[in-house]
Design an enzyme around this catalytic site. Structure first.
Site, PDB file in Angstrom:
ATOM      1  N   ASP A 145       7.985  -8.322   3.338  1.00  0.00           N
ATOM      2  CA  ASP A 145       7.089  -7.437   3.944  1.00  0.00           C
ATOM      3  C   ASP A 145       7.210  -6.108   3.334  1.00  0.00           C
ATOM      4  O   ASP A 145       7.878  -5.919   2.205  1.00  0.00           O
ATOM      5  CB  ASP A 145       6.873  -7.413   5.278  1.00  0.00           C
ATOM      6  CG  ASP A 145       5.299  -7.371   5.912  1.00  0.00           C
ATOM      7  OD1 ASP A 145       4.622  -6.915   5.154  1.00  0.00           O
ATOM      8  OD2 ASP A 145       5.220  -7.539   7.115  1.00  0.00           O
ATOM      9  N   ASP A 146       6.374  -5.476   3.539  1.00  0.00           N
ATOM     10  CA  ASP A 146       6.228  -3.811   3.126  1.00  0.00           C
ATOM     11  C   ASP A 146       6.295  -3.804   1.463  1.00  0.00           C
ATOM     12  O   ASP A 146       5.334  -4.139   0.810  1.00  0.00           O
ATOM     13  CB  ASP A 146       7.323  -2.876   3.483  1.00  0.00           C
ATOM     14  CG  ASP A 146       7.124  -2.769   5.256  1.00  0.00           C
ATOM     15  OD1 ASP A 146       6.282  -3.336   5.726  1.00  0.00           O
ATOM     16  OD2 ASP A 146       7.914  -2.310   5.851  1.00  0.00           O
ATOM     17  N   HIS A 147       7.465  -3.412   1.080  1.00  0.00           N
ATOM     18  CA  HIS A 147       7.418  -3.175  -0.589  1.00  0.00           C
ATOM     19  C   HIS A 147       7.843  -4.727  -1.291  1.00  0.00           C
ATOM     20  O   HIS A 147       8.871  -4.812  -1.784  1.00  0.00           O
ATOM     21  CB  HIS A 147       8.503  -2.293  -0.920  1.00  0.00           C
ATOM     22  CG  HIS A 147       8.443  -0.953  -0.235  1.00  0.00           C
ATOM     23  ND1 HIS A 147       8.754  -0.505   1.202  1.00  0.00           N
ATOM     24  CD2 HIS A 147       7.748   0.011  -0.681  1.00  0.00           C
ATOM     25  CE1 HIS A 147       8.351   0.735   1.338  1.00  0.00           C
ATOM     26  NE2 HIS A 147       7.677   1.085   0.461  1.00  0.00           N
TER      27      HIS A 147
END
Lengths: 735, 735
Positions: free
Chosen positions: A319-321
């Site tokens: 997730d995120d980056h």
């Protein structure tokens, strides 16, 4: 079978300094072999030296703030489209960042605007010649000459991002006041690469107790552009899969060298639509994604090798980056990650995690997170919350996926101290951990039984976006609901792209292809259907006996007189109004749902189908199309025999247990396999059965919050096993 | 003013042989100056010699059946698209007329198929080379070689029509058994022209008592293709304005000579959509229409001249074989017709009739027709019917148009004997005739007052389809409803096309332009918006103070990131799903309808707007767009100031008295004329006021079936006149 130890292992517990006793007690109670830190929590020496394995989170691109502050040209960038401006006179000035959040963005005035930027007359669609506009760096404006009154102009420009989006979101959501705004550096810059590797080497030395470095995640966040007005237009653009935030002049130059052709700003901006995962992607953008993926793998591999040289393992958070990481890509294994961690709300996310190849460990982060409130602000671990019930409901959703596909570990995240006042929650997690270990032990013996045919989901993304669409479940995107149904069914499901189909045809063993979604979407396929080979391959495949299940606007690509490329196969098409003068074949109206058809056998007669947001304006082509449900003259559920094959059409889809059964039956019917229906099938739609052949165990899940009774049909197709289940319960039977 | 004679004249009565006494009594009672025959009725000598003027109906192309039977090559033709066939092998045979009604069509095997027909691979979109297919005339099939399995093929071919459509419809609807099937001959064939002129000359000689030849109508019927299965797909295609049934090899050759380029079958077939009036027309098709119009005028003029040479008048009925007549064309006057007769259900049809220039007499055929049952099979002049109430309801609709635009005559049609048992109906028609004569007398003194600005309706057709869309009112086509509202309002309305706009800009005096309808439709404009000049002209016009009212999908022409070409003007656009990742500006949600805005002043606060089939997925671009009504987050009624001008958006429109008032106010607001609102305005929305300035009479209509009170604001904008009205009533006041 051997009795597995169900009380210990494969469980990651979030430790919390200051709560050492609780941490160690629950680690014991839940059988945790691993303790992790979380965003906002620290582990104390008493914890890290308790004999448990230790996970430590690390977000590299956010980790070197002094460097980021001093070298603004090393920050990550992206193209933005200025908000449209309508010319009134022959000279028009556009303030580039008007409407955008200037704490997130600043105009990149250093890289030559005339080289990288584009100004468009959106009324004609033509680019304004570069000689006709000029950039005023101090004012952050572009002035266009010889504009035409009444024409709309926009500027595509490069902006640095001053504030990394996850930091920005947490900071503003939690009112962190004057805490530092973290910026994300761009590892494609050679100087920054060195800084990051130096930092990582030191960090690894300074964390001797860490066993697993949990990267959050690699280098580039999904696209998230904020507006100036946080109350009324915070998210100007937000897409979990868009590579928009990887762009820089360096990346574009390297891409051109790599691909042999150049991209321009409009390839990324696309009139302000950017490259949303939900829209069918262009070939050029796909090439760019592959280029970034290659970079992220190569530099990521350097980081992971460093971790390994320090005797630690490297896990990555999905997730995120995560942009460029692509855990379902065939190249994912090249990173050399030891584990993948996915936080899951649903069954399809479990399948997404399990589907990644090239890591030894697939770990789930379960919900609820140990936070006072849930994602929508509802109370969880505070007054008014019922975290145990939340945990049960999340668990029954995740469990549908876990029973179908092997997962190696589970765990929690957040503030452990919050669970202290909830002993029933503590107890329920003990049960969850035991259930998980039991299911894992069954998978260890051999994969569970699936239907004697394979199912393929056809989208523009194919396997690269297997078991997901883009981020979390989104209402109105029918494929999420379809995936959630499929995730718990005893079916061998694969994901194919239009490229796959054209190159290799329908894969061997696949007897049903699912296609659907909104016209133009990546899920239905949009412009991928412009290639006539796609229509021809699928149509001919159905003629020879294949099956197709279409949902919403399958195969939609408007041509004069036809919306669905597979209209003949479905015996049905959609009229968006252009057929007002064309008569429509009057089908026999079903009285409610026809409960006597194989597909609707388990749907009580007279029940109204709830397919979520229905597609309207459907019409059948002739008497060969049987309408099982309709609304105001528009078919909602139809079947059609075509050549030696079959098709089923659903005007929408919504994940419910009734609809899951309906879809399951539709797949069997489309595959002409209805005579094989029933084996290892649980009668009650609120329950689901799984047969682990090697382990000789029948697992029956109760997906309901109330006790259920059901009857499961056994291998011979006629013997039946009665089962009684507790609310949210599970039965593991020898039959 | 002089007192007009309200008891006699301007009324056409349908006579009926065998009912001479009734005919003459009602002619006296209703003040009829004219007696007509009808389809199915005859006039007897006692009637035709009663001293009344006599209308006789005549359908020339159906009048020469022996010639038609003996010269099948002189019948009218059209292109048909065979129903699509999916190839399974490398040779595919298509039965051309499969699915079509073979009593209507037969394949034209005489005109070279290889020259005129086209075979398409609809999967690739490419024409199949002529060398790869062959026609088998005895079997009526086309066999295509080297077909690709899974590809869809169609054949565009020429078909003769064996049965004229009005004859066919009446025959089959009324079960006429073995009565002759009448065929329509093609007057473009020189031999047929001679036959028709000879027939007409003889007919005129044989009808010495006829004063007016009522042509029904000229030569070509609107398009109406019937299917083989009359229960389930009778109307394969039906469009009141399509020129499809004028085509022949002769016409195509003449067109090429005339226009300098050739048309092909696909110009007419268009993938099976043909050239429906509701879809934005191509330039090529418009050229063809002009060519046919020219022919119909030229040969029509020969017929009319013959009528005049016999000392009779020529009227034309505006329906059935009206293709090529085009009563609103500037060339219509070239026919030399003396009168135009329009049957009317609604106010907009009254305006349509009044709008035709180049005839002295505009006559309305009112409803109900004197038939036992109405158009939908409901009882009229039989048990269970209430023809007087029907007449009142039709009259109040037509009267709204009559009060706004001068009409010269009215009349009835059908079987007069049916009215004998309904003395109240007989009495009501007496009143209708008097009301009509009164309104005509007011118009004779001078046109009624209209608002101090003009309104233009912008469509792909412009004035050629002024005051209509295509045939009767059709649910779901918003412009019909808009026209019905406009037809009764004190506004000077004109109709302009995109060509007009590009050539001349917005006409002088016009202060509001209305555009709307479904994306791609002729009403919204479809591809006409692809010309950037249209967007620029209108946008700049609004910048300088113009007003736009958009309905449904105004200015819709998809570009990346934008659906509405006038999005900036409306401050609003539509998302068809492609903007899922784009944030939407959160507008202030109105609580029900904001009753305090000028536009909604007469709409009770909290009322739910009923706009018919609403367009969904709308979003506003910023805070400048005021949302007056919304549904599930999608705006339904918005206002926006743009430059010095304004816009109003409505997500749908349905003709109701409340919505008529809403539209009326929206037009004033968009024109920035709200300070002039009120003059000659009737407060009660169920009533409408008209000021005949020259006659110094205020006419107030009650559009309701119950007594109403209202107050009318007078010329000074402040004095007010109270009015009480009977159900369906009218008041004519000196103020």
């Amino acid at each position: 079978m051997d009795s597995p130890d169900l009380s210990f292992g494969d469980f990651t517990l979030p430790g919390e300094a200051g709560h050492e006793q609780l941490t160690l007690r629950l680690a014991q109670q839940w059988g945790a072999d691993t303790i992790r830190d979380s965003d906002g929590t620290q582990l104390s020496p008493a914890i890290v030296q308790s004999g448990h394995a230790i996970y430590s989170t690390l977000c590299l691109v956010r980790s070197v703030q002094p460097w980021a502050r001093e070298h603004r040209d090393q920050l990550q960038q992206n193209f933005l489209m200025s908000f449209p401006v309508v010319a009134e006179k022959t000279q028009t000035t556009i303030t580039l960042l008007a409407g955008y959040f200037t704490e997130q963005f600043s105009v990149n005035a250093k890289a030559s605007p005339k080289r990288w930027w584009q100004v468009f007359d959106r009324t004609t669609g033509a680019e304004v010649p570069k000689a006709r506009w000029r950039f005023n760096a101090p004012k952050g404006t572009v002035t266009i000459e010889r504009t035409q009154a009444g024409h709309t102009y926009t500027v595509n420009f490069l902006a640095f991002r001053l504030w990394e989006e996850i930091s920005m979101y947490n900071h503003l959501t939690n009112h962190w006041g004057d805490r530092e705004h973290l910026a994300a550096v761009d590892p494609m810059q050679p100087a920054t690469q060195k800084v990051l590797l130096t930092f990582l080497a030191r960090w690894l030395t300074e964390h001797p107790d860490t066993n697993v470095v949990r990267f959050t995640s690699m280098f580039y966040n999904f696209a998230w552009f904020w507006g100036a007005d946080h109350q009324r237009l915070r998210d100007v653009y937000s897409d979990w899969g868009d590579y928009a935030m990887t762009v820089s002049p360096r990346a574009l130059v390297a891409f051109e060298k790599h691909a042999g052709y150049a991209l321009c700003s409009e390839d990324f901006v696309h009139g302000g639509l950017y490259n949303s995962t939900h829209n069918a992607p262009s070939r050029r953008y796909r090439d760019y994604m592959a280029f970034v993926h290659d970079f992220v793998i190569k530099f990521g591999r350097q980081c992971i090798d460093l971790v390994h040289r320090h005797g630690k393992k490297a896990y990555v958070f999905y997730d995120d980056h995560w942009i460029g990481v692509e855990p379902t890509s065939p190249r994912f294994r090249e990173f050399g990650f030891d584990g993948l961690i996915k936080c899951v709300f649903n069954a399809f996310e479990v399948r997404l995690c399990a589907h990644a190849r090239g890591v030894a460990t697939h770990e789930l982060r379960l919900h609820p997170y140990l936070f006072p409130t849930g994602l929508k602000g509802e109370p969880t671990f505070k007054a008014g919350g019922n975290p145990t019930l939340d945990a049960k409901n999340f668990w029954i959703d995740a469990r549908r996926g876990i029973v179908r596909a092997p997962i190696d570990r589970i765990g929690l995240g957040g503030y452990l101290s919050l669970v202290e006042p909830f002993p029933d929650f503590q107890q329920y997690i003990t049960e969850v951990a035991r259930e998980f270990r039991l299911l894992k032990s069954l998978h260890a013996r051999g994969r569970p039984w699936t239907a004697p045919f394979k199912v393929a989901v056809l989208t523009a993304w194919g396997d690269l976006r297997a078991w997901t669409c883009s981020g979390h479940f989104t209402a109105g995107v029918q494929l999420y609901d379809v995936l959630e149904s499929l995730a718990g069914l005893a079916l061998d499901v694969q994901f194919i792209s239009f490229d796959d189909l054209v190159a290799q045809g329908v894969p061997a063993g696949v007897e049903v292809v699912i296609n659907g979604g909104r016209a133009g979407s990546a899920w239905s396929g949009g412009h991928c259907w412009a290639d006539p080979r796609v229509e021809a391959i699928l149509t001919h495949w159905v003629q020879r006996g294949g099956g197709v299940v279409g949902i919403g606007e399958p195969s939609a690509w408007p041509q004069p007189g036809r919306q669905f490329r597979l209209a003949s196969v479905f015996g049905l098409d959609r009229d968006r109004g252009e057929r007002l003068a064309n008569g429509k074949f009057k089908f026999t109206k079903p009285a409610g749902i026809i409960g006597t058809h194989f597909i609707t056998t388990d749907t009580p007669v007279g029940t109204a189908l709830d397919l979520g947001h229905d597609t309207d304006g459907l019409f059948v082509l002739g008497a060969g199309t049987q309408v099982l449900a309709e609304n105001n003259g528009s078919p909602r559920l139809t079947t059609h025999a075509f050549g030696r094959g079959r098709s089923v059409y659903l005007s929408g889809f919504k994940f419910t247990y009734n609809n899951t059964r309906l879809l399951h039956r539709a797949l069997f019917w489309a595959a002409s396999r209805e005579d094989q229906w029933g084996v290892w099938q649980s009668e009650n739609v609120r329950t689901e059965a799984t047969w682990f052949a090697k382990a000789q165990k029948l697992v029956v899940l109760n997906n309901a919050g109330s006790p259920q009774h059901t009857v499961v049909t056994l291998a011979d197709g006629s013997s039946r096993q009665k089962v009684a289940l507790k609310a949210h319960g599970i039965a593991v039977l020898d039959v």
